[in-house]
Design a protein around this motif. Structure first.
Motif, PDB file in Angstrom:
ATOM      1  N   UNK A  54       0.836  -1.192   0.000  1.00 51.11           N
ATOM      2  CA  UNK A  54       0.000   0.000   0.000  1.00 51.11           C
ATOM      3  C   UNK A  54       0.877   1.249   0.000  1.00 51.11           C
ATOM      4  N   UNK A  55       1.894   1.240   0.854  1.00 48.25           N
ATOM      5  CA  UNK A  55       2.771   2.401   0.965  1.00 48.25           C
ATOM      6  C   UNK A  55       3.488   2.663  -0.350  1.00 48.25           C
ATOM      7  N   UNK A  56       4.066   1.596  -0.919  1.00 49.16           N
ATOM      8  CA  UNK A  56       4.778   1.775  -2.185  1.00 49.16           C
ATOM      9  C   UNK A  56       3.831   2.258  -3.267  1.00 49.16           C
ATOM     10  N   UNK A 110      12.798  -3.100   2.241  1.00 47.64           N
ATOM     11  CA  UNK A 110      13.653  -4.288   2.248  1.00 47.64           C
ATOM     12  C   UNK A 110      14.935  -4.005   3.018  1.00 47.64           C
ATOM     13  N   UNK A 111      15.452  -2.779   2.866  1.00 46.71           N
ATOM     14  CA  UNK A 111      16.626  -2.396   3.645  1.00 46.71           C
ATOM     15  C   UNK A 111      16.343  -2.506   5.136  1.00 46.71           C
ATOM     16  N   UNK A 112      15.195  -1.987   5.558  1.00 52.10           N
ATOM     17  CA  UNK A 112      14.821  -2.058   6.969  1.00 52.10           C
ATOM     18  C   UNK A 112      14.603  -3.501   7.391  1.00 52.10           C
ATOM     19  N   UNK A 113      14.014  -4.279   6.511  1.00 52.84           N
ATOM     20  CA  UNK A 113      13.781  -5.691   6.811  1.00 52.84           C
ATOM     21  C   UNK A 113      15.119  -6.393   7.044  1.00 52.84           C
ATOM     22  N   UNK A 139       9.668   2.001   8.190  1.00 55.04           N
ATOM     23  CA  UNK A 139       9.618   1.189   6.970  1.00 55.04           C
ATOM     24  C   UNK A 139       8.231   1.198   6.322  1.00 55.04           C
ATOM     25  N   UNK A 140       7.200   1.425   7.123  1.00 59.03           N
ATOM     26  CA  UNK A 140       5.851   1.360   6.570  1.00 59.03           C
ATOM     27  C   UNK A 140       5.492   2.600   5.762  1.00 59.03           C
TER      28      UNK A 140
END
Lengths: 430, 319, 274
Positions: free
Chosen positions: C69-71, C227-230, C218-219
């Protein structure tokens, strides 16, 4: 300005008066969401937060986690941003204090009666207003617990090479390392990727060769302090000799912290230089097979020293729920359930007032060994802060690349200390 | 609605061409002025966004680069000192050198392999096999570089596939922790970039070579030209534009790399894989040396320009 | 004839080898993603007991629905606006190509090779001053600006190839400039606009540096930033990390597979012109 401040003080005083005679700050009863920034891979903080929410259902935690290296890079930006976290794991404090990004906790010190804590526990968390030196001045953080480093060993592998009791001198340790190498066992599994994990054995060696005080002076940024001392050079040379003798795994620069943990638990190495924050974890996953000893001194009967630092947590200067975060930090040190979690999951001394008992641990466990080691360090006054905490960037710009070079055979012991000292002086001159 | 208008216009264009030439002789002055004004109106929104988020920050970067500033406290004007540091500090020079080193991998490998494939195919890739090839080879272009970094960190890990393959081939002694090895970490990072850019370059060159008139090759073969000669004297000159594009894209990717290094090595071991992009980020936000970071940023921008402009000139279409 | 056939075989073999090299990292990730969570599996091995549950766990801990949703919101904020104002500017610039306005075009071209790192520091302070740090707007506005050089360059190149008479005929017809632009120029430019939209979609979706610096949560990030945060949060668990990475790159790969032809065309042309 001054009048405004005065008005503010008057207001808060009147609020305090109306809510009851100088009640200590708390989380109140309205729903609160405390924003927190923790370190990945260490469940203690999250477990404590969960238990806290359990006891105070109106408080929720919004937890973000990151790996240590990211933490070091992000924290200043995060604290300076528009939504500073209430509760944040601090890799290093000096620069943050200098930039007025951290909340001064002196008020809470009085409110919560933290003077009942042993003063030595909080020394490392005190900083002078300009950010240096550390070790005196106002309180800017608290420890979730008070951890300590030493040497973990794999009991099965130790038995294989006939190590029946932990070494008591550095020479004995060297002999065991040589024996393991000869037996085809990797003597030391240590992380050195992304963060210079060889800083643990190096600092332990520094403590074995010399007194901890000059090292603390350096970490606390006292005037004229240097890391490039004769005894530290001996320590670095000793570490270099271990590298040259092949005591570290050949891919040490490709092993990160968690690969090291996984490898050690699998039996990929005899020794691992690490902290008691893993004791609880090892007791669970390697029950009965892991042991711990403090780094032995150079001479028999010498003084023990160890990297021993609070698991530092601070509150953002502009944090919206500062009172609640402070209340949480106080609760961690004083609540019996929290102290129990702290020892079981954290494996470290929970700190707090000396009058409170340390929760019981299983006999024969690693946690028992590390807690006992902690009291040795306390008795011999051998605690040092972590050499990576001297400045905000000394770990990522100094220790890590230089230690990686040392393992890669691209740096000498002497060059290592000189390079780090140069980086240190550059940073302090900013 | 719109379609009829379009058709009408098109029809009138066909009929109206003689009309138009007389129209062009109307007084120019006012018309040019008006034309410029209208064009400006069309350009304005893009220019505003561009100015606000590129030109202004760029100007600020130049300004910051003259300061000594920790990003929060007071700043001090230090003239060109930050530039002097960037151009003399051995560590920073190595960081810049690393970026140029990456060009070897990001640029040479994809182009060499792409040329090899293109010269062998020498024609369109038709049919389902062509579609599958195109799809697969473009995958790395579609995924985030971060994902490429994660995938390859895993490939290059001590227990990863690269070592597994080496061991299977009896080359076990060569196995190592690639990304932690002083000699091999930078080449390993370079290989990640090569992997990402390989498909794009191959497809560009294959598409390009299909446009070359086959009779030229036939004539050359009749004259007894070998494959090598064909490559040097026919293919490469004919593909100079495509090659120019590949070089431009890959050189920029190498010099301005950030994502892959951030994920795979964080610049280590030592500073053997540190690149300007990551160093700028670290200096500015972790080490709080905004001035030095900005000077490095400006130097990086100029280096990219210095590399790309000559390539553009060499690859310019022959008139 | 024989040579052509053997050539075709060699070509096929080379392409298959290239495809294998391209696909291996994905396979290796998949095999790791199926190993028991928290373990350190070997590079490529079909796990005896594939843990498909890792994907479920990664989906949950990465908050995939929120991320998607964010992307999408960020893409929705960046792409239409960028395409609109770039099309306008490309058209405008093409009309003053021979004249005093030429320098304006050069100003835009100046930004074509600009590494984002060169402006990231001031962008941080600018976005902070605007009070939009840590929001999606902090990504949308700068990205529109940063994409302008390429987008404008791209659209101008298209309009330069459109025969002048089309516009001039309409002019004679008395259509207003705005109307002419919308009703005549934009429909003709549809293929160029389509390609530009695809490229901008990919670049936004995969943008990493800006979210890392400008958005902590990240959200509120792009997929790549998330993905970086993940990786920051779950990188310690190789199987989970690989599962998460595969999940995060799935949406673009699916779109790519569906619109394969358009994507390939856009990427090829995009690099030729860029």
């Amino acid at each position: 300005m001054k009048t405004l401040e005065a008005a503010g003080i008057a207001l808060s005083l009147s609020v305090a008066a109306s809510t009851g005679a100088l009640a200590a700050p708390s989380c109140g009863t309205d729903p609160v969401t405390v924003s927190a920034y923790f370190e990945t891979g260490f469940p203690l903080a999250g477990k404590l937060a969960a238990e806290f929410s359990n006891q105070f259902p109106n408080v929720k935690f919004d937890i973000k986690e990151d790996q240590f290296a990211n933490l070091m890079e992000n924290t200043p930006r995060l604290l300076a941003g528009d939504a500073p976290p209430d509760l944040v794991r601090l890799p290093s404090m000096s620069d943050l204090v200098a930039n007025e990004l951290l909340k001064n906790l002196d008020g809470y010190y009085t409110d919560f009666g933290w003077d009942q804590f042993p003063a030595s526990q909080l020394i490392q968390l005190r900083v002078e207003p300009e950010g240096r030196p550390r070790g005196t001045g106002s309180l800017y953080a608290m420890g979730l617990n008070y951890s300590m480093t030493g040497v973990f060993y794999n009991k099965e592998l130790a038995a294989k090479i006939g190590m029946t009791s932990p070494p008591t001198t550095l020479a004995e340790l060297d002999a065991i390392l040589a024996k393991a190498k000869a037996a085809g066992i990797t003597p030391i599994i240590q992380f050195n990727k992304t963060n210079g994990g060889l800083a643990f054995p190096l600092q332990d060696l520094m403590g074995a060769y010399g007194p901890p005080e000059p090292i603390n002076d350096w970490i606390f940024q006292k005037d004229g302090a240097t890391i490039d001392t004769p005894s530290n050079l001996k320590a670095a040379e000793h570490l270099e000799s271990w590298v040259k003798a092949g005591y570290f795994a050949p891919d040490t620069n490709a092993i990160d912290y968690f690969a090291m943990m996984s490898g050690f638990m699998k039996g990929d190495g005899l020794f691992m230089f690490n902290g008691d924050w893993e004791s609880g974890n090892l007791d669970k996953q390697m029950a009965g097979k892991a042991g711990f000893f403090l780094m032995p001194p150079a001479e028999a009967g010498g003084r023990h020293a160890a990297m021993s630092a609070p698991l530092t947590y601070g509150i953002g200067a502009k944090a919206p729920h500062a009172d609640c975060a402070a209340f949480f930090l106080n609760w961690v040190a004083t609540n019996p359930e929290a102290r129990k979690i702290n020892v079981e999951i954290g494996g470290s001394n929970p700190g707090g007032p000396t009058s409170l008992p340390i929760p019981a641990v299983a006999p024969g466990s690693v946690t028992e060994a590390t807690l006992a080691a902690g009291s040795v360090i306390a008795k011999e006054n051998g605690a040092m802060d972590f050499i990576a905490n001297a400045t905000g960037a000394i770990f990522s710009a100094g220790w890590t690349p230089e230690l990686q070079k040392l393992v890669g055979g691209r740096q000498t012991a002497d060059g290592l200390l000189k390079a780090v000292q140069k980086e240190y002086e550059q940073e302090l001159s900013r | 609605m719109s379609e009829t208008t379009l058709d009408d216009a098109a029809m009138r264009r066909a009929e109206g061409s003689p009309l138009q030439s007389t129209g062009a002789r109307r007084p120019r002055f006012g018309r040019d002025q008006r034309k410029l004004l209208i064009a400006a109106g069309f350009i304005a929104p893009a220019l505003v966004m561009y100015a606000a988020f590129v030109l202004v920050p760029l100007g600020m970067s130049v300004f910051y680069s003259l300061l000594r500033w920790d990003g929060i406290g007071r700043w001090r004007f230090v003239g060109l000192r930050n530039y002097l540091i960037v151009l003399t500090d051995p560590d920073l020079l190595q960081v810049i050198g690393n970026a140029f080193n990456l060009i070897l991998y990001f640029t040479l490998i994809p182009i060499a392999l792409g040329l090899a494939v293109a010269t062998v195919i020498r024609g369109h890739m038709a049919g389902p096999f062509g579609t599958i090839t195109r799809t697969v080879l473009f995958l790395p272009q579609v995924i985030p570089l971060v994902a490429a970094g994660i995938a390859w960190s895993w490939m290059f890990a001590s227990t990863g596939l690269v070592n597994q393959l080496l061991t299977a081939l009896g080359l076990g002694p060569l196995a190592r922790g690639w990304l932690g090895d002083f000699t091999f970490a930078l080449p390993a990072v370079g290989m990640i970039g090569a992997w990402v850019l390989l498909g794009l370059c191959t497809m560009l060159l294959v598409t390009g070579i299909a446009k070359i008139d086959q009779s030229i090759y036939e004539a050359a073969e009749l004259d007894g030209a070998g494959r090598w000669q064909e490559l040097v004297y026919i293919t490469i000159p004919a593909l100079r534009q495509e090659i120019g594009v590949c070089v431009t894209v890959t050189v920029i990717a190498a010099l301005a790399s950030f994502d892959i290094v951030y994920i795979a090595t964080a610049g280590g071991p030592g500073i053997s894989t540190m690149v300007p992009g990551l160093e700028i980020y670290r200096l500015a936000f972790a080490h709080r040396q905004v001035g030095l970071a900005s000077a490095l940023a400006i130097v990086l921008m100029l280096l990219v320009l210095l590399c790309v402009l000559p390539i553009q000139w060499f690859a310019r279409p022959k008139r | 004839m024989i040579e052509t056939r053997s050539n075709a075989l060699v070509a096929r073999a080379m392409l298959i080898a290239l495809m294998a090299v391209t696909l291996l990292p994905f396979l290796s990730m998949l095999s790791a993603a199926l190993a028991p969570s928290g373990s350190y599996p070997a590079g490529l091995q079909w796990p005896s007991d594939p843990q498909w549950g890792n994907f479920v766990k990664a989906f949950e801990v990465a908050n995939m629905t929120t991320l998607l949703w964010s992307s999408s919101l960020i893409v929705g904020g960046v792409v239409p606006v960028s395409v609109l104002i770039a099309t306008m500017a490309g058209y405008g610039l093409s009309r003053i190509d021979k004249g005093r306005g030429k320098w304006l075009y050069l100003v835009f071209v100046l930004g074509l090779t600009l590494p984002f790192e060169a402006v990231i520091t001031p962008l941080y302070y600018e976005v902070k001053a605007l009070g939009i740090l840590n929001t999606r707007v902090a990504l949308i506005l700068p990205l529109i600006g940063l994409f302008m050089p390429f987008s404008v360059y791209w659209m101008r190149a298209h309009f330069l190839n459109v025969p002048q008479e089309i516009g001039e005929a309409a002019e004679v017809d008395g259509a207003s400039d705005w109307k002419q632009f919308w009703l005549i120029q934009v429909p003709i430019a549809r293929p160029a606009i389509m390609s530009l939209s695809i490229l901008l979609f990919l670049w936004t979706w995969n943008q990493f540096l800006l979210p890392v610096v400008l958005v902590q949560d990240p959200e509120q990030r792009t997929m790549a930033g998330a993905l970086g945060a993940f990786q920051g949060q779950w990188g310690t668990d190789v199987p989970l990390l690989c599962a998460g990475a595969l999940l995060i790159l799935t949406p673009t790969v699916i779109l790519f597979l569906i619109f394969q032809r358009q994507f390939v065309a856009a990427l090829l042309q995009g690099s030729v012109k860029g």
